[in-house]
Design an enzyme around this catalytic site. Structure first.
Site, PDB file in Angstrom:
ATOM      1  CB  SER A   1     -15.928  33.326 -47.854  1.00 21.21           C
ATOM      2  OG  SER A   1     -17.302  32.482 -47.413  1.00 21.21           O
TER       3      SER A   1
ATOM      4  CE  LYS B   1     -18.072  31.191 -44.445  1.00 20.27           C
ATOM      5  NZ  LYS B   1     -17.605  30.902 -45.793  1.00 20.27           N
TER       6      LYS B   1
ATOM      7  CE  LYS C   1     -11.338  33.225 -47.757  1.00 24.00           C
ATOM      8  NZ  LYS C   1     -12.268  32.775 -48.667  1.00 24.00           N
TER       9      LYS C   1
END
Lengths: 301, 301
Positions: A101, A176, A244
């Site tokens: 990701s 995502k 993150k």
């Protein structure tokens, strides 16, 4: 899945997610080269039949499809484009599937570099966390060419319960990021609602039963409220990892000139949680921020 | 529901929600006195067998259970406690069911006044909007004594698909406020996510399919994304009404000393939408705020 001798795979990055994913590919009969910064998971996978690749370059030399599952954008850039990276060993017609990701604009840049050598790339980040990786039930969001996606579908079918081609390279990563915005904000939503309810003297289990079937219902509510009322913040998916992702959302949004005022505030809240030593908690632990503000804990009365 | 001659009901407030609710009670065989500020819906209900009550006081004199469905806290205070209000006609043992969505602390104050005369009260706000009211499929969140709740359950079963006793008087309203926080913030969440996706070039229908089954899935996403991609903002539940609820959330939260940073920001966003003339849109139209910030519209490419 039957063994497919035409497809020798490499799997780079054997962390919390990567290791069980690689194991599932071995179990499905794939021939697998593995590489990881630390040696221990490599030894574990070797016992189950994997071969060790000393560098990403070597992995690329010995397989047609190279899967990467790494922490963040700089790691993927380094493993693909850096010294002894995949690009040094890859030949035209090979495929890199990056399941990390990361920032989708970085995925697009990497795909551009690989493309100069005729190497194809899919970005294919996942949702579902460690349990989904172990059970092979990840939701996989894929960006890239349809022909390449179809070629890799048997692999995705081993790793996940669904794989949707969302668009060109980078689209998986954008999906995502969209996913992570919604999950974080839906956690914040139930947090504010249930903290208010608690302070008002409501039993959170009754509140949950009263509203879960209506428009307020969500997968986040169903997954997290039972854990929160039991004060169970064992991860799951850690706040520091969600942070993150939200940082990548904000970088990407800045690049695309998309103001995201609520996500900005979510990032402030996550920063405060990290400063408060809560980064290792499950992201459902975001409620601890709101509880602290109000001086109350959401638990059954 | 068979006719219950022991229960003669009054229904005060025949607006978008109240009128179909009253009709359902008539259809179920209840004897019904109705009262409304304007005459037209009273005439409509009279044609279906209702009797007109000239004042809330008169309604209370002629029925055992008095239901109110009014716009906001001051309306309920006036109809229950004001001149010619319910309290002037009510006797010990009667029950007031306030189904309006108002400040729960006001509900508690009104219940206290009624209690001095031995009159019981439930606060029972609903979720489900006009379609739920018409179909008798509302979700009803109830606060009050269990004995009184059970006595009124046949009425709730006519009006709704579920009725949950959440706690004492006011608890229904607190649950409704919690519900409205979550719905508004989940709309904001899909708005930011899908605006980012659109600017990144994703097809919103593919994004929807890629993420709806995972942790990001919600009833809001399933209900609103198909309407948004069709650019259908016909209400449904209007932004200006959701704004009223969020203002009640913030008043209540201030009284209970519960900081709600994201809900505060939601209120700023709704204020901007009202200023922009968008108050009559369905609350899914909140996305228009985020679209305007980013200069893009979420629609199928």
């Amino acid at each position: 899945m039957k063994k497919n001798d035409e497809q020798s795979l490499s799997f780079l990055g054997l962390g919390i997610m990567g290791k069980p994913m690689a194991k599932n590919l071995l179990k499905a009969g794939y021939s697998l080269n593995v590489h990881n910064r630390s040696q221990k998971p490599v030894d574990e996978l070797k016992k189950q039949g994997a071969q060790k690749a000393n560098t990403p370059k070597e992995a690329a030399e010995n397989s047609n499809i190279i899967i990467t599952m790494l922490p963040n954008s700089p790691d993927v850039e380094s493993v693909v484009l850096g010294e002894n990276g995949i690009i040094e060993g890859a030949k035209a017609g090979q495929i890199v599937i990056d399941m990390s990701s990361i920032e989708p604009l970085v995925s697009q840049r990497i795909a551009g570099e690989l493309g100069k050598k005729g190497v194809e790339m899919l970005d294919a980040p996942v949702s579902g966390g460690e349990p989904g990786a172990i059970k092979g039930e990840l939701a996989i969001m894929v960006g890239g060419k349809e022909k390449i996606f179809k070629k890799c579908l048997p692999i995705f079918n081993v790793l996940g319960k669904s794989a949707v081609l969302v668009g060109d390279v980078g689209a998986g990563g954008f999906a995502k990021l969209a996913n992570q915005i919604i999950v974080a904000m839906n956690i914040a939503a139930v947090s504010e609602a249930f903290v208010l309810g608690q302070k008002a003297g409501l039993n959170p289990e009754k509140l949950f039963q009263a509203i879960r079937g209506g428009l307020a219902g969500s997968n986040v509510m169903d997954a997290k409220i039972p854990l929160i009322t039991e004060r169970n913040f064992h991860p799951g998916f850690k706040i520091k990892l969600h942070d993150k992702d939200i940082k990548n959302v904000l970088k990407t949004a800045a690049d695309l000139q998309v103001p995201l005022p609520l996500t900005e505030l979510i990032e402030q809240i996550m920063t405060s949680l990290l400063a408060d030593g809560k980064g290792e908690l499950d992201h459902g632990g975001m409620i601890r921020y709101f509880e602290k503000l109000a001086g109350v804990e959401v638990r059954t009365l």
